[in-house]
Scaffold this motif. Structure first.
Motif, mmCIF file in Angstrom:
data_model
loop_
_atom_site.group_PDB
_atom_site.id
_atom_site.type_symbol
_atom_site.label_atom_id
_atom_site.label_comp_id
_atom_site.label_asym_id
_atom_site.label_seq_id
_atom_site.Cartn_x
_atom_site.Cartn_y
_atom_site.Cartn_z
ATOM 1 N N VAL C 254 40.732 40.279 48.039
ATOM 2 C CA VAL C 254 40.857 39.156 47.100
ATOM 3 C C VAL C 254 40.231 39.477 45.746
ATOM 4 O O VAL C 254 39.990 38.566 44.940
ATOM 5 N N ALA C 255 39.969 40.733 45.473
ATOM 6 C CA ALA C 255 39.394 41.121 44.184
ATOM 7 C C ALA C 255 40.535 41.248 43.180
ATOM 8 O O ALA C 255 41.085 42.330 42.954
ATOM 9 N N VAL C 256 40.870 40.128 42.579
ATOM 10 C CA VAL C 256 42.058 40.033 41.717
ATOM 11 C C VAL C 256 42.110 41.182 40.709
ATOM 12 O O VAL C 256 41.158 41.402 39.969
ATOM 13 N N GLY C 257 43.210 41.870 40.674
ATOM 14 C CA GLY C 257 43.392 42.925 39.694
ATOM 15 C C GLY C 257 43.042 44.298 40.222
ATOM 16 O O GLY C 257 43.398 45.301 39.617
ATOM 17 N N CYS C 258 42.328 44.379 41.340
ATOM 18 C CA CYS C 258 42.070 45.683 41.944
ATOM 19 C C CYS C 258 43.312 46.100 42.710
ATOM 20 O O CYS C 258 43.886 45.300 43.454
#
Lengths: 372, 372, 372, 372
Positions: C254-258
């Motif tokens: 859920v680490a947006v953009g990873c």
């Protein structure tokens, strides 16, 4: 130790580089601003002085008045910083030099070669100290690079790639009342060089500072991309050095998205190095048959030159600028070796000759032009 | 779907690029290597064939034999990959083209302009398909960049900066028995171009592929830094395009510590982009008055062109090379649009004209030379 | 040398990792795909086989049929690749192992610890080779890092920081018909681990592969951020090693953009190193009191392990995956040392124990749990 | 505007952070250093004063004398900066607060929780302003990040990853006469926290400053890797926030080769951001389904908070520190909103509670400990 007393010409309300000079002068405590002719408009000049906490009897309406009265002042300034648009550098500097007051002049030296020669003559005639703030030379790793080249770490220099890419003039801001854009694109205020004068001379100075070499010949292609612009906003310049090295400068004000992309790469026959002003605390060093090493400011393997704080803390633009002010203060106090690294008249004359040669080469179809 | 049958000329033991072609051809399953003339030395040719699992009755002692016998073979190859040193490209390619066998040729096209013209004439006369592996065009983000320029995302193109910096020839390896160095620095095998032929043509092809523009005039300064070297190992080339754009190519084989530094920067009047081959899965896009965006291969905001695996997984050099082989296979199977992106004869001719023009300009003091 | 014959279970239309296995198997020419049970749906299985150019008499409707018939086939497969969702790994692998056919299994080993024990028992009982494709171990610089740690370049290991950050499950894609999201968030198909099983086991395997150490105790905090999700999508895990080293794993979907942020940092008492999967051809090496060095794949100062092309050309994900397939081929051909680096049953069991321990620790308030 | 008058306790010859405070205080011209008790050794104190150009009648032999005499001075200081080792923060601060002189205190607040409570009581009793120099909060892009989180650009915060990695204590420098190492590893001078106190509190403060959230519970694992060291030199801390967010802090002084690796990553359900103190003029912003954007200090798309010079010029550590001094000056002059961003007593108390909780959790096997 008491700070030296500084005066300033230019740098009033709405100006940019004057404020930077003031912060840089304050950082190390070597200087105290006590006088100024902050604008050619007297009302604005005095309002600026008030904001800056300058006594109003040291706020002058013109640099002529200032030079004359400061020369006679019992507590006169130790130096004056000239931070006006380019075309005023020469008259202001000459006035103070003739009054015996040392000059710290923003770059480029002047707007025209004629002004440059007149200023040079005055420096020689008066013997008054003259400094030029090619501020990028103050970065610790640039000092490190210079020392590395000087002691032969790179071997014999072969290729020098310098570039200074900005994008802020990609649109005709000069027609929209942007003051910084207006004078930089006006031949009457900037002289014959647009991008080559404003930023190309920084690239030139930086490569010369680090390598100790000034180009002997150049071939240039200047271009104005923005419709109606009178000065170059993009320049490709190929360089030859007497040592046999070759190189190039790319200077651009229309490279959309580039902020202040001053970058230097130097390759010798034993090692190469890369440095970028936007990431100034790291420098890549590549030696033959070895993994690339990244030197960091004040980090392992460096000489810790011109640095104030430990490695890992980003020392930046202001600190580099302040290094020049600190060295100028030490020079004026008699530490002669402190002055060795501060750009002076010669750096300014080299810049002016560079601008002239670029214009001459580009206007004759890229013919190679000598820089002598 | 059964794979197409591939033959190969060159690429035997000790060679480099032949192995890369084979891996690229295998990656997607479109090709199966079934025949080859892997060396001009027959013993080495057959030993190489055995290692590669090729039936010995499809291992030939010369490309002449191979072209003749394959043309008559009931299960003849669908194409031949020519991966010899430059001076053999033309004779080998001509032999297969005349035999009606499609050719996939490594770059640059040939060693000399005369060979290039002869080859071009053969392509026209025979109508046999001809492809040139300017492999860097296969990177997904290069495809993305091309699409972006074509649909006007950058506005009108102003400045094109291409460079290809290597350091592996900073020392005279050609005198130490290094085979790759030996033929690349030998005018008899490489032609008139050293760095400009070996890597400068890649930079040229890449900038043309992305922008759709071929330079109209150039001014060049070629140099051989390593003592005794007969071909250029460093080149500074300033470019003018008919559209009004300006640009430059820096190609170097003596930039110590640079591995394979092919880099492209393009600035239009609305946006700019930057891409580097050593970090090929990211591309910087800078639009006027907006923060820089970093597109990633197959990532958000991309068209997912020519990519095989999801974002975040480094798709690399071999995959880009394989994209060309996949498209050639599709083209030979009749998908005409697949061939549109694969470099062909024209890309090769442009490269050869570029080499000639560089030599001509540099030898006349940087005079601007037309590329027509 | 003729390629080995490969079969595949799973990997039909709509699948992801099966296609990657096929490209990796093809790259070096060591394998040829000749048989498969590509889907549990027979129609889809045969359609997939046709697309892949597999003879239809080698296309099977179930892995049971395939194992039985291939075992009896005169030209039987040399190994089978199992690329199904996790819950099918055990039954399929057991069927082939019992038929005497070597198994190449995607990770994690199984969906449950019970399955893992049953599979382990079968491997021991049958003695049939078993390989697990923890593909990130195939990167050249990971091999280099392992060799560096083994020969003591880092000194005694103190701190190990591993992380695997993705953002693709930041939203409830499993409710929107996304097949990859659906099975990965379904305990029936994935087992007890969400992020910890899908990517945390990769981080675990990578740190163990490089350092030679498996954590002895852990304390975990698992969390499901997306409403309704049954398995963890973020995990913080603190690790203790018997050697005295400490470390941590952060795994997130859920680490947006990873995108695929697998990263490893290791610090010993003499040196440290940093590596990131998204930039896999560079590794930072920091020794006490020395400038940081950046090793590049196949570059100066490296041992050139598991690499195919020269430095500066981005060798990537597929190539790393292919290294495992190449080593498995060599192992099956009797080169025993080739098998040493390929993850096998033990790597799988370690991963399963890790998942169980994470769940146990997190559900008891971060209590330290032994991994024995 | 006349500068405010600053006094200083500590910061004499051989000290580090005192010099940084002085440069930061000077940069914008808001402060003038006029008095000090620069050392607990009177001879060194006066020698330091002389070097700094301080009138000797304002150089004091102890902070007690200084507080008493300055309180009565007709031109008394407007604030005092306390830059001693941690254990002296409380007594010195209390002396000045009771004398009615505003205090600017270096972090962490005190050496022990008892001291912290006493200091807090004094602040409440006297009502004298108290500021704490968590200097990293002064970076322009940290201000930008705080504003972005506050206005919801990231959505609901889920994961917060903070780390502060240094390597300078990887060896037992405290046994080699290194003064900075000696007091930082001495529980009598630093309190219960080693790495967690010296740098962990910075990481804590930074994540709280940006997100507006203070952790509610933590689970910690502290370790002393260097033989004989009494305080932690490495810490892994898992965090829970009342909002539901999870996070972690890794603080290390033994990560060989790390210089000042303070790094913050925050992921909400709509976007994520990444920032690193060693590259402080860039911040990565990743929104759902969009390419990553890189904000630059004062660049396009930013609010230009707390910045002095245009984009592309590296504004650094000193400038960030100076922002705090400027805001403190403005706060003392009555601009109340200027004080809002400057860390104060609460930030210090949070740091002290954090240290206590880390020690408590780690010493009870990683048990989750409340921070209330």
């Amino acid at each position: 130790m008491r700070p030296l007393k500084l005066g300033m010409v230019g740098g009033g309300q709405g100006a940019f580089i004057g404020g930077v000079h003031r912060m840089a002068a304050r950082l190390d405590g070597h200087w105290q601003l006590v006088a100024g002719a902050f604008s050619s408009d007297a009302v604005r000049a005095h309002a600026s002085a008030a904001e800056l906490g300058i006594d109003l009897d040291r706020s002058y309406g013109s640099f002529t008045d200032m030079a004359a009265q400061e020369a006679a002042h019992p507590d006169r300034i130790d130096a004056v910083a000239i931070v006006t648009p380019n075309h005023m550098h020469a008259p202001a500097a000459i006035a103070f030099l003739e009054a015996g007051i040392p000059v710290i002049c923003d770059k480029p030296l002047t707007a025209t070669m004629d002004q440059a020669h007149a200023l040079a003559q005055t420096v020689r005639d008066t013997g008054t100290p003259f400094f030029l703030t090619h501020n990028y030379t103050g970065y610790p790793l640039i000092r490190e690079a210079r020392a590395m080249v000087a002691r032969g770490d790179l071997g014999k220099i072969r290729v020098i790639q310098a570039e200074y890419a900005q994008g802020w003039l990609a649109q005709p801001l000069e027609g929209e009342g942007q003051k910084q854009a207006a004078w930089r694109t006006d031949p009457d205020k900037s002289g014959a060089g647009g991008a080559i004068g404003d930023i190309g001379t920084h690239a030139l100075n930086l490569l010369s500072f680090v390598t100790g070499e000034v180009p002997a010949h150049l071939s240039a292609d200047l271009q104005s991309f923005v419709s109606g612009r009178k000065l170059d906003d993009n320049a490709h310049i190929t360089l030859r050095f007497d040592s046999g090295a070759r190189g190039m400068i790319w200077a651009s004000q229309v490279a959309v998205g580039c902020e202040n992309g001053l970058r230097l790469r130097i390759y010798g026959d034993e090692a190469g190095l890369e440095w970028s002003q936007e990431d100034p605390n790291r420098m890549k060093l590549t030696s033959l048959n070895a993994p690339a090493r990244w030197l960091t400011r004040a980090g392992a393997g460096t000489s810790d030159l011109a640095t104030r704080i430990p490695a890992g803390h980003p020392e930046g633009y202001l600190e580099a600028f302040a290094t020049l002010y600190a060295e100028i203060a030490r020079a004026l106090r008699g530490e002669n070796e402190a002055a060795e690294l501060v750009p002076g008249l010669n750096a300014g004359l080299e810049g002016m000759a560079f601008i002239s040669a670029c214009v001459a080469s580009s206007s004759t179809g890229g013919k190679w032009v000598s820089l002598d």
